[in-house]
Design a protein around this motif. Sequence first.
Motif, PDB file in Angstrom:
ATOM      1  N   ASP A   1       0.642  -0.997  -0.192  1.00  0.00           N
ATOM      2  CA  ASP A   1      -0.038   0.051   0.010  1.00  0.00           C
ATOM      3  C   ASP A   1       0.822   1.341   0.047  1.00  0.00           C
ATOM      4  OD1 ASP A   1      -2.419  -1.091  -0.230  1.00  0.00           O
ATOM      5  OD2 ASP A   1      -2.799  -1.402   2.018  1.00  0.00           O
ATOM      6  N   SER A   2       2.145   1.315   0.421  1.00  0.00           N
ATOM      7  CA  SER A   2       2.899   2.333   0.453  1.00  0.00           C
ATOM      8  C   SER A   2       3.518   2.648  -0.853  1.00  0.00           C
ATOM      9  CB  SER A   2       4.012   2.100   1.453  1.00  0.00           C
ATOM     10  OG  SER A   2       4.966   0.896   1.070  1.00  0.00           O
ATOM     11  N   SER A   3       3.119   1.704  -1.940  1.00  0.00           N
ATOM     12  CA  SER A   3       3.851   2.148  -3.182  1.00  0.00           C
ATOM     13  C   SER A   3       3.372   3.351  -3.717  1.00  0.00           C
ATOM     14  CB  SER A   3       3.330   0.902  -4.335  1.00  0.00           C
ATOM     15  OG  SER A   3       3.721   0.086  -3.740  1.00  0.00           O
ATOM     16  N   PRO A   4       4.308   4.004  -4.657  1.00  0.00           N
ATOM     17  CA  PRO A   4       3.900   5.411  -5.119  1.00  0.00           C
ATOM     18  C   PRO A   4       2.776   5.468  -6.144  1.00  0.00           C
ATOM     19  CG  PRO A   4       6.372   5.036  -5.545  1.00  0.00           C
ATOM     20  CD  PRO A   4       5.643   3.623  -4.776  1.00  0.00           C
ATOM     21  N   THR A   5       1.839   6.339  -6.233  1.00  0.00           N
ATOM     22  CA  THR A   5       0.680   6.547  -7.001  1.00  0.00           C
ATOM     23  C   THR A   5       0.962   7.399  -7.839  1.00  0.00           C
ATOM     24  OG1 THR A   5      -0.385   7.968  -5.398  1.00  0.00           O
ATOM     25  CG2 THR A   5      -0.760   5.602  -5.221  1.00  0.00           C
ATOM     26  N   TYR A   6       0.390   7.428  -9.087  1.00  0.00           N
ATOM     27  CA  TYR A   6       0.622   8.157 -10.284  1.00  0.00           C
ATOM     28  C   TYR A   6      -0.975   8.319 -10.895  1.00  0.00           C
ATOM     29  CZ  TYR A   6       5.466   7.457  -9.482  1.00  0.00           C
ATOM     30  OH  TYR A   6       6.869   7.341  -8.993  1.00  0.00           O
ATOM     31  N   THR A   7      -1.116   9.509 -11.477  1.00  0.00           N
ATOM     32  CA  THR A   7      -2.441   9.661 -12.277  1.00  0.00           C
ATOM     33  C   THR A   7      -2.196   9.443 -13.511  1.00  0.00           C
ATOM     34  OG1 THR A   7      -1.757  12.096 -12.648  1.00  0.00           O
ATOM     35  CG2 THR A   7      -2.977  11.599 -10.771  1.00  0.00           C
ATOM     36  N   ARG A   8      -3.106   9.494 -14.345  1.00  0.00           N
ATOM     37  CA  ARG A   8      -3.218   9.043 -15.755  1.00  0.00           C
ATOM     38  C   ARG A   8      -2.227  10.389 -16.671  1.00  0.00           C
ATOM     39  NH1 ARG A   8      -6.164   5.164 -17.795  1.00  0.00           N
ATOM     40  NH2 ARG A   8      -7.571   4.268 -16.547  1.00  0.00           N
ATOM     41  N   SER A   9      -2.326  11.330 -16.181  1.00  0.00           N
ATOM     42  CA  SER A   9      -1.556  12.553 -16.517  1.00  0.00           C
ATOM     43  C   SER A   9      -0.099  12.409 -16.427  1.00  0.00           C
ATOM     44  CB  SER A   9      -1.970  13.856 -16.034  1.00  0.00           C
ATOM     45  OG  SER A   9      -3.460  14.261 -16.431  1.00  0.00           O
ATOM     46  N   GLN A  10       0.348  11.982 -15.237  1.00  0.00           N
ATOM     47  CA  GLN A  10       1.723  11.657 -14.745  1.00  0.00           C
ATOM     48  C   GLN A  10       2.284  10.524 -15.791  1.00  0.00           C
ATOM     49  OE1 GLN A  10       0.927  11.465 -10.440  1.00  0.00           O
ATOM     50  NE2 GLN A  10       2.237  13.102 -10.214  1.00  0.00           N
ATOM     51  N   LEU A  11       1.480   9.508 -15.619  1.00  0.00           N
ATOM     52  CA  LEU A  11       1.956   8.316 -16.433  1.00  0.00           C
ATOM     53  C   LEU A  11       2.047   8.865 -18.201  1.00  0.00           C
ATOM     54  CD1 LEU A  11       2.253   5.258 -17.145  1.00  0.00           C
ATOM     55  CD2 LEU A  11      -0.113   5.324 -17.288  1.00  0.00           C
ATOM     56  N   ALA A  12       1.172   9.839 -18.538  1.00  0.00           N
ATOM     57  CA  ALA A  12       1.343  10.263 -19.909  1.00  0.00           C
ATOM     58  C   ALA A  12       2.627  10.837 -19.969  1.00  0.00           C
ATOM     59  CB  ALA A  12       0.238  10.934 -20.182  1.00  0.00           C
ATOM     60  N   LEU A  13       3.393  11.419 -19.075  1.00  0.00           N
ATOM     61  CA  LEU A  13       4.560  12.219 -19.239  1.00  0.00           C
ATOM     62  C   LEU A  13       5.643  11.184 -19.510  1.00  0.00           C
ATOM     63  CD1 LEU A  13       4.301  15.052 -16.574  1.00  0.00           C
ATOM     64  CD2 LEU A  13       4.070  15.266 -18.871  1.00  0.00           C
TER      65      LEU A  13
END
Length: 79
Positions: free
Chosen positions: A3-15
């Motif tokens: 659960d402590s893994s970093p999270t990314y949004t679709r916008s962050q992934l797109a970069l």
Amino acid sequence: MPDSSPTYTRSQLALRNGQDRDSIWCAYQGIIYDLSASRLWRNGKHYEHWAGQDLTDELADAPHTDGVFKRFPVVGKLV
């Protein structure tokens, strides 16, 4: 994945599409993988697929199974 893994949004992934930055990331079933080391993903493209996206729905058209993702490091989770 912890659960402590970093999270990314679709916008962050797109970069991380291999063009705006050197990183080549793709998501599959909510997990983001770093495909930068793959020679098959040079310039962020693999056949008709583009990096920086969620490939969950596209895997059905691939000639391989989701086991291919086990070869690559996990970066985090897609939120």
